[in-house]
Scaffold this motif. Structure first.
Motif, PDB file in Angstrom:
ATOM      1  N   ALA A   5      -8.076  -4.708  -4.353  1.00  0.00           N
ATOM      2  CA  ALA A   5      -8.657  -3.448  -4.650  1.00  0.00           C
ATOM      3  C   ALA A   5      -7.306  -2.709  -5.028  1.00  0.00           C
ATOM      4  O   ALA A   5      -6.924  -1.812  -6.251  1.00  0.00           O
ATOM      5  CB  ALA A   5      -9.608  -2.854  -4.579  1.00  0.00           C
ATOM      6  N   ASP A   6      -7.349  -1.863  -3.812  1.00  0.00           N
ATOM      7  CA  ASP A   6      -5.833  -0.680  -3.615  1.00  0.00           C
ATOM      8  C   ASP A   6      -4.883  -1.186  -3.680  1.00  0.00           C
ATOM      9  O   ASP A   6      -3.957  -0.783  -5.218  1.00  0.00           O
ATOM     10  CB  ASP A   6      -5.923  -0.536  -2.085  1.00  0.00           C
ATOM     11  N   GLU A  66      -8.676  -3.348 -12.795  1.00  0.00           N
ATOM     12  CA  GLU A  66      -6.933  -2.588 -12.781  1.00  0.00           C
ATOM     13  C   GLU A  66      -6.034  -3.103 -14.104  1.00  0.00           C
ATOM     14  O   GLU A  66      -5.374  -2.636 -14.585  1.00  0.00           O
ATOM     15  CB  GLU A  66      -6.590  -2.596 -11.154  1.00  0.00           C
ATOM     16  N   ARG A 125      -4.261  -1.423  -8.588  1.00  0.00           N
ATOM     17  CA  ARG A 125      -4.182  -0.453  -8.311  1.00  0.00           C
ATOM     18  C   ARG A 125      -2.724   0.281  -8.106  1.00  0.00           C
ATOM     19  O   ARG A 125      -2.072   0.771  -9.269  1.00  0.00           O
ATOM     20  CB  ARG A 125      -5.227   0.519  -8.238  1.00  0.00           C
ATOM     21  N   ILE A 126      -2.130   0.124  -7.075  1.00  0.00           N
ATOM     22  CA  ILE A 126      -0.846   0.898  -6.901  1.00  0.00           C
ATOM     23  C   ILE A 126       0.724  -0.189  -7.593  1.00  0.00           C
ATOM     24  O   ILE A 126       1.589   0.487  -7.907  1.00  0.00           O
ATOM     25  CB  ILE A 126      -0.704   0.189  -5.101  1.00  0.00           C
ATOM     26  N   PHE A 139       0.880  -1.308  -0.023  1.00  0.00           N
ATOM     27  CA  PHE A 139      -0.211   0.321  -0.109  1.00  0.00           C
ATOM     28  C   PHE A 139       1.141   1.296  -0.542  1.00  0.00           C
ATOM     29  O   PHE A 139       0.102   2.388   0.263  1.00  0.00           O
ATOM     30  CB  PHE A 139      -0.845   0.345   0.975  1.00  0.00           C
ATOM     31  N   SER A 184     -14.025  -6.719  -4.800  1.00  0.00           N
ATOM     32  CA  SER A 184     -12.823  -6.519  -5.084  1.00  0.00           C
ATOM     33  C   SER A 184     -12.077  -7.140  -5.853  1.00  0.00           C
ATOM     34  O   SER A 184     -10.858  -6.647  -6.807  1.00  0.00           O
ATOM     35  CB  SER A 184     -12.078  -6.245  -3.865  1.00  0.00           C
ATOM     36  N   ARG A 207      -8.971  -4.519   1.033  1.00  0.00           N
ATOM     37  CA  ARG A 207      -7.307  -3.453  -0.270  1.00  0.00           C
ATOM     38  C   ARG A 207      -6.534  -4.544  -0.852  1.00  0.00           C
ATOM     39  O   ARG A 207      -6.036  -3.720  -1.663  1.00  0.00           O
ATOM     40  CB  ARG A 207      -6.744  -3.732   1.526  1.00  0.00           C
TER      41      ARG A 207
END
Length: 216
Positions: free
Chosen positions: A80-81, A135, A84-85, A38, A128, A77
């Motif tokens: 999804a997160d 993504e 993306r990163i 993250f 997610s 997380r």
């Protein structure tokens, strides 16, 4: 090929790592304490000299937690997160291939399913997975290769399932899944089902594209 494999201590990553080394890949598989997925700056640094990213980090819960969204928040997380990163970092560097496994459970629960089956009204804990697929498509739209293997429920060593759980419509042995993920690095962008033969979910597209077949 220089590979970055997230989720270094996870069951799927542990199965994949020796196979990748046997195939002659240069492998980087940081554990959770070694790479904060993250942290955009840390992730960009980690992928700077990488050819292909395989995002295998998850926090999958037991089947009896399917109706408990709170238990799946970290998994959400990571899908999804963190995806993306990772895609942002890949686009900012020279990464050519991004492999994002998701799950066949995004399909409707009844009837045969293939990659052309429409996806809608997925359960909250699967949203997610759909976000992670978007993504991957974003990376592919930028001219890189983005591959989504939709995996059946894993069984085999370390998975908690000694035998296939066929009632869910798609299953795959963890070693077969690991072979499939490595094979996916050579494919064109797209979504591919990875599961055993003869199940409700068809694996035909992946078998044809990758020359893959389940051995377990």
């Amino acid at each position: 090929m220089r590979l970055l494999v997230t989720g270094g201590s996870g069951v799927l990553s542990r199965a994949l790592q020796p196979l990748a080394l046997q195939d002659g890949h240069e492998l980087h598989a940081p554990r959770r304490a070694e790479l904060d997925l993250f942290d955009p700056a840390a992730v960009t640094a980690a992928v700077r000299d990488i050819d292909a990213v395989l995002h295998l980090a998850t926090r999958i819960q037991a089947l009896d937690q399917l109706d408990n969204p709170d238990a799946w928040r970290e998994n959400d997380r990571l899908r999804a997160d963190a995806s993306r990163i990772l895609v942002d970092a890949s686009l900012a560097t020279r990464v050519a291939v991004y492999v994002q496994p998701t799950v066949t459970f995004v399909y409707p629960a009844d009837g045969p399913a293939s990659e052309d089956t429409p996806i809608s009204d997925v359960a909250p804990i699967l949203r997610s997975a759909v976000a992670a697929e978007r993504e991957t498509e974003r990376l592919a739209s930028a001219g890189r290769r983005g591959i989504v293997p939709r995996l059946g429920l894993l069984d085999g060593p370390g998975t908690g399932h000694d035998q296939p759980v066929t009632a869910l419509g798609a299953s795959v042995h963890v070693i077969d899944a690991a072979h499939a993920l490595l094979a996916a690095t050579a494919l064109e962008s797209g979504i591919y089902n990875v599961c055993r033969d003869g199940e409700r979910v068809s694996n035909e597209r992946f078998r044809r594209a990758a020359g893959w077949h389940p051995r377990h």
